[in-house]
Scaffold this active site. Sequence first.
Site, PDB file in Angstrom:
ATOM      1  N   SER A  47      -8.354  31.351   2.708  1.00 37.75           N
ATOM      2  CA  SER A  47      -7.466  30.762   1.702  1.00 37.75           C
ATOM      3  C   SER A  47      -8.084  29.490   1.138  1.00 37.75           C
ATOM      4  O   SER A  47      -8.819  28.781   1.847  1.00 37.75           O
ATOM      5  CB  SER A  47      -6.138  30.433   2.385  1.00 37.75           C
ATOM      6  OG  SER A  47      -5.369  29.578   1.581  1.00 37.75           O
ATOM      7  N   TYR A  71      -0.940  25.785   8.802  1.00 44.68           N
ATOM      8  CA  TYR A  71      -1.399  27.057   8.235  1.00 44.68           C
ATOM      9  C   TYR A  71      -2.883  26.930   7.857  1.00 44.68           C
ATOM     10  O   TYR A  71      -3.716  27.767   8.221  1.00 44.68           O
ATOM     11  CB  TYR A  71      -0.562  27.416   7.011  1.00 44.68           C
ATOM     12  CG  TYR A  71      -1.093  28.604   6.242  1.00 44.68           C
ATOM     13  CD1 TYR A  71      -0.959  29.885   6.751  1.00 44.68           C
ATOM     14  CD2 TYR A  71      -1.743  28.426   5.021  1.00 44.68           C
ATOM     15  CE1 TYR A  71      -1.475  30.971   6.056  1.00 44.68           C
ATOM     16  CE2 TYR A  71      -2.249  29.508   4.326  1.00 44.68           C
ATOM     17  CZ  TYR A  71      -2.110  30.773   4.849  1.00 44.68           C
ATOM     18  OH  TYR A  71      -2.626  31.840   4.161  1.00 44.68           O
ATOM     19  N   LYS A  75      -6.295  28.819   9.420  1.00 40.59           N
ATOM     20  CA  LYS A  75      -7.274  29.581   8.618  1.00 40.59           C
ATOM     21  C   LYS A  75      -8.679  29.007   8.808  1.00 40.59           C
ATOM     22  O   LYS A  75      -9.655  29.760   8.901  1.00 40.59           O
ATOM     23  CB  LYS A  75      -6.893  29.551   7.133  1.00 40.59           C
ATOM     24  CG  LYS A  75      -5.723  30.451   6.789  1.00 40.59           C
ATOM     25  CD  LYS A  75      -6.132  31.922   6.831  1.00 40.59           C
ATOM     26  CE  LYS A  75      -4.995  32.833   6.437  1.00 40.59           C
ATOM     27  NZ  LYS A  75      -5.326  34.255   6.578  1.00 40.59           N
TER      28      LYS A  75
END
Length: 257
Positions: A47, A71, A75
Site C-alpha cells: 500500500s 495498518y 504492511k
Amino acid sequence: MHFTGLKSVGESWQQAAQYLDNNVGGTACLVAAMERASVQRLVFSSSATVYGQPDAVPISESAPLRTTNSYGRSKLLCEDILRELQMADSRWQVALLRYFNPVGAHTSGLIGEKPTGVPNNLMPYITQVAAGQHPFLRVFGDDYPTVDGTGVRDYIHVMDLAKGHLAALHYLEREGKGIAVNLGTGSGVSVLQLAAAFTQATGIAIAHQILARRQGDVASCYAATDLALNALAWRAQLSIEAMCADAWRWEQSVRNL
Ligand code: UFG
C-alpha cells in the site's frame, strides 16, 4: 501525530494487534506454506501507506518508507519480511505492489467490495450518500495546501489494478527477480473533485458539509508511475468517471441483493 511504533494515538491496541496478526502473521504463514509447496514467486498487495507522510509528490518508489498508523506498520513489516526473504534466498521473487486508492468495481456490477458498517473510505461513502443512506458527504478538512483545500489522492480503478497484478506476474517470470512498484494513475484528485466527477458520471448531486481534518490524514498523495510503465509495461487507463460509474453500478447491485 504520535506514533509509538506499533500504534498511533487514537488507535486501540486491539486494532493494532489485529493488523499485526492478520497481515504480518498471515504473510509469515503464507510464506511457510509456499516453501512447503516449493512455490517461491509472490505478488504482494502492499500500500502507498508505507510512504507515510510524503516529503514530496508524486511519490517515487525510492521515497523513504515510514508509517503513521498500525495498518501501515503491518504492511511495512510484511514488505520487510519479503525483502529479507529475497536477500536470504535467491529462489524467492516478490512483487511488492504499492496500491494507491483502489475504487470502483467490475463493470458488470457483479463483483465489488461491500464495506461493513459506515465506510471509512471516500468512494463507498459517496455511493451511500447517492443512495440516500447518509444526508451528506462529510468532507474531512478544507484547509490543506491543495487545489481546493480538501485532501488529494490517486484513485485507481480496481480493473486497472487487476491488470497491474498480471503485469507484475509477467515481470517476475521474465526478469527472475523481485520489484517494489507503485500502482496508481499519477493524477491527484481532491475530495470535492471526486464528488463532482461522481455527479458528472451519474447525474446525482452529492451534498456535502466541511468537518474538521481526520487524524492521520496526509494532504496529498499520488504516485510516480514511470517505474510501472518502464518495468511492467503497465499504466492505468480507466478514467475517474468510469471509476464513479462502476462504483455506483455496484452500489445499486448490492442494494438489490
Ligand atoms: N474523506 C472524506 N470523507 C470521508 C472519507 C474520506 O473527506 O467520508 C477524505 C479523506 O480525508 C482523504 C480522502 O477523502 O482526504 C481519501 O480518504 P480514504 O479514506 O478514501 O483514503 P486514504 O487515502 O485516507 O486511505 C486509503 C486506504 C488506506 C491506505 C491508504 C494508502 O483506506 O487503507 O489509502 O495510501 F493505507
